[in-house]
Scaffold this motif. Structure first.
Motif, PDB file in Angstrom:
ATOM      1  N   ASN A 104      12.620  93.318  37.272  1.00 27.39           N
ATOM      2  CA  ASN A 104      11.676  93.727  38.305  1.00 27.39           C
ATOM      3  C   ASN A 104      11.663  92.811  39.520  1.00 27.39           C
ATOM      4  O   ASN A 104      10.780  92.926  40.363  1.00 27.39           O
ATOM      5  CB  ASN A 104      10.264  93.797  37.706  1.00 27.39           C
ATOM      6  N   PHE A 105      12.616  91.930  39.604  1.00 25.55           N
ATOM      7  CA  PHE A 105      12.650  90.964  40.692  1.00 25.55           C
ATOM      8  C   PHE A 105      12.857  91.679  42.019  1.00 25.55           C
ATOM      9  O   PHE A 105      13.747  92.500  42.166  1.00 25.55           O
ATOM     10  CB  PHE A 105      13.777  89.955  40.443  1.00 25.55           C
ATOM     11  N   ASP A 106      12.034  91.355  42.982  1.00 21.12           N
ATOM     12  CA  ASP A 106      12.126  91.915  44.325  1.00 21.12           C
ATOM     13  C   ASP A 106      13.490  91.574  44.935  1.00 21.12           C
ATOM     14  O   ASP A 106      13.885  90.418  44.967  1.00 21.12           O
ATOM     15  CB  ASP A 106      10.984  91.334  45.166  1.00 21.12           C
ATOM     16  N   LYS A 107      14.200  92.582  45.428  1.00 17.24           N
ATOM     17  CA  LYS A 107      15.544  92.382  45.967  1.00 17.24           C
ATOM     18  C   LYS A 107      15.561  91.396  47.136  1.00 17.24           C
ATOM     19  O   LYS A 107      16.464  90.585  47.257  1.00 17.24           O
ATOM     20  CB  LYS A 107      16.147  93.717  46.395  1.00 17.24           C
ATOM     21  N   GLU A 108      14.565  91.469  47.993  1.00 16.31           N
ATOM     22  CA  GLU A 108      14.503  90.564  49.135  1.00 16.31           C
ATOM     23  C   GLU A 108      14.288  89.122  48.672  1.00 16.31           C
ATOM     24  O   GLU A 108      14.930  88.202  49.168  1.00 16.31           O
ATOM     25  CB  GLU A 108      13.369  90.995  50.076  1.00 16.31           C
ATOM     26  N   LYS A 109      13.391  88.934  47.715  1.00 14.25           N
ATOM     27  CA  LYS A 109      13.124  87.600  47.186  1.00 14.25           C
ATOM     28  C   LYS A 109      14.372  87.059  46.475  1.00 14.25           C
ATOM     29  O   LYS A 109      14.720  85.889  46.633  1.00 14.25           O
ATOM     30  CB  LYS A 109      11.924  87.649  46.228  1.00 14.25           C
ATOM     31  N   LYS A 110      15.051  87.916  45.708  1.00 13.53           N
ATOM     32  CA  LYS A 110      16.261  87.507  45.006  1.00 13.53           C
ATOM     33  C   LYS A 110      17.326  87.078  46.012  1.00 13.53           C
ATOM     34  O   LYS A 110      17.974  86.060  45.837  1.00 13.53           O
ATOM     35  CB  LYS A 110      16.787  88.643  44.128  1.00 13.53           C
ATOM     36  N   ALA A 111      17.494  87.856  47.078  1.00 10.69           N
ATOM     37  CA  ALA A 111      18.483  87.520  48.108  1.00 10.69           C
ATOM     38  C   ALA A 111      18.161  86.167  48.739  1.00 10.69           C
ATOM     39  O   ALA A 111      19.058  85.359  48.992  1.00 10.69           O
ATOM     40  CB  ALA A 111      18.535  88.621  49.162  1.00 10.69           C
ATOM     41  N   GLU A 124      25.116  89.765  39.226  1.00  7.97           N
ATOM     42  CA  GLU A 124      25.046  89.341  40.628  1.00  7.97           C
ATOM     43  C   GLU A 124      26.376  88.774  41.096  1.00  7.97           C
ATOM     44  O   GLU A 124      27.049  88.071  40.354  1.00  7.97           O
ATOM     45  CB  GLU A 124      23.965  88.264  40.812  1.00  7.97           C
ATOM     46  N   GLU A 125      26.705  89.073  42.321  1.00  9.71           N
ATOM     47  CA  GLU A 125      27.879  88.474  42.947  1.00  9.71           C
ATOM     48  C   GLU A 125      27.492  87.111  43.507  1.00  9.71           C
ATOM     49  O   GLU A 125      26.437  86.991  44.134  1.00  9.71           O
ATOM     50  CB  GLU A 125      28.392  89.360  44.080  1.00  9.71           C
ATOM     51  N   PRO A 126      28.330  86.099  43.300  1.00  8.89           N
ATOM     52  CA  PRO A 126      28.036  84.778  43.871  1.00  8.89           C
ATOM     53  C   PRO A 126      27.978  84.861  45.394  1.00  8.89           C
ATOM     54  O   PRO A 126      28.751  85.590  46.013  1.00  8.89           O
ATOM     55  CB  PRO A 126      29.225  83.921  43.422  1.00  8.89           C
ATOM     56  N   ARG A 127      27.065  84.115  45.983  1.00 12.15           N
ATOM     57  CA  ARG A 127      26.887  84.137  47.433  1.00 12.15           C
ATOM     58  C   ARG A 127      27.341  82.844  48.109  1.00 12.15           C
ATOM     59  O   ARG A 127      27.262  82.718  49.317  1.00 12.15           O
ATOM     60  CB  ARG A 127      25.429  84.420  47.766  1.00 12.15           C
ATOM     61  N   ASN A 128      27.782  81.891  47.296  1.00  7.29           N
ATOM     62  CA  ASN A 128      28.275  80.634  47.863  1.00  7.29           C
ATOM     63  C   ASN A 128      29.210  79.976  46.853  1.00  7.29           C
ATOM     64  O   ASN A 128      29.340  80.450  45.728  1.00  7.29           O
ATOM     65  CB  ASN A 128      27.103  79.713  48.258  1.00  7.29           C
ATOM     66  N   ARG A 129      29.851  78.900  47.272  1.00  9.12           N
ATOM     67  CA  ARG A 129      30.845  78.231  46.412  1.00  9.12           C
ATOM     68  C   ARG A 129      30.231  77.722  45.108  1.00  9.12           C
ATOM     69  O   ARG A 129      30.839  77.824  44.042  1.00  9.12           O
ATOM     70  CB  ARG A 129      31.487  77.062  47.148  1.00  9.12           C
ATOM     71  N   GLU A 130      29.044  77.161  45.206  1.00  4.35           N
ATOM     72  CA  GLU A 130      28.409  76.610  44.004  1.00  4.35           C
ATOM     73  C   GLU A 130      28.119  77.705  42.991  1.00  4.35           C
ATOM     74  O   GLU A 130      28.364  77.529  41.790  1.00  4.35           O
ATOM     75  CB  GLU A 130      27.118  75.870  44.372  1.00  4.35           C
ATOM     76  N   GLU A 131      27.584  78.820  43.453  1.00  5.14           N
ATOM     77  CA  GLU A 131      27.299  79.936  42.544  1.00  5.14           C
ATOM     78  C   GLU A 131      28.589  80.495  41.958  1.00  5.14           C
ATOM     79  O   GLU A 131      28.629  80.884  40.792  1.00  5.14           O
ATOM     80  CB  GLU A 131      26.533  81.039  43.267  1.00  5.14           C
ATOM     81  N   HIS A 132      29.635  80.533  42.770  1.00  2.70           N
ATOM     82  CA  HIS A 132      30.925  81.022  42.276  1.00  2.70           C
ATOM     83  C   HIS A 132      31.441  80.109  41.161  1.00  2.70           C
ATOM     84  O   HIS A 132      31.889  80.585  40.114  1.00  2.70           O
ATOM     85  CB  HIS A 132      31.938  81.106  43.420  1.00  2.70           C
ATOM     86  N   LEU A 133      31.368  78.799  41.371  1.00  4.61           N
ATOM     87  CA  LEU A 133      31.797  77.848  40.353  1.00  4.61           C
ATOM     88  C   LEU A 133      30.973  78.002  39.078  1.00  4.61           C
ATOM     89  O   LEU A 133      31.528  78.061  37.973  1.00  4.61           O
ATOM     90  CB  LEU A 133      31.694  76.419  40.879  1.00  4.61           C
TER      91      LEU A 133
END
Length: 104
Positions: free
Chosen positions: A14-21, A66-75
């Motif tokens: 139920n996480f708000d998409k805007e808040k998650k982004a 979720e798709e990673p949005r930065n290098r750290e998340e990708h790692l």
């Protein structure tokens, strides 16, 4: 314990998409969010083991949905995907410790 797992699953769904982004926009935002949840867990009397268990649930969700949005998340996603369950659990412990250290 099972009740807490269900609450985490519900919150993720139920996480708000805007808040998650906003949280996932950059790694510092993610660390601050996780740090706030760890602080709340400590106030509730949760052990590091329990918080790592819950962090693992969140990490598993993020790695699958979720798709990673930065290098750290990708790692983190790549490490999560190649890790065995015990390695994922250790990574969750390290994430909890990292945000606890950052909040000091």
């Amino acid at each position: 314990m099972e009740n807490m797992d269900k609450r985490v699953q519900e919150e993720l769904k139920n996480f708000d998409k805007e808040k998650k982004a906003e949280i996932l926009e950059n790694f510092e935002n993610f660390k601050q969010y996780l740090g706030g949840k760890v602080e709340l867990g400590e106030k509730m009397g949760l052990s590091e083991e329990r918080m790592a268990h819950l962090a693992a649930k969140v990490a598993d969700y993020l790695a699958k949905k979720e798709e990673p949005r930065n290098r750290e998340e990708h790692l983190l996603q790549e490490l999560w995907k190649v890790g065995k369950k015990d390695e994922q659990h250790m990574l969750a412990h390290m994430l909890v410790r990292m945000v606890k250290q950052d909040s000091k």
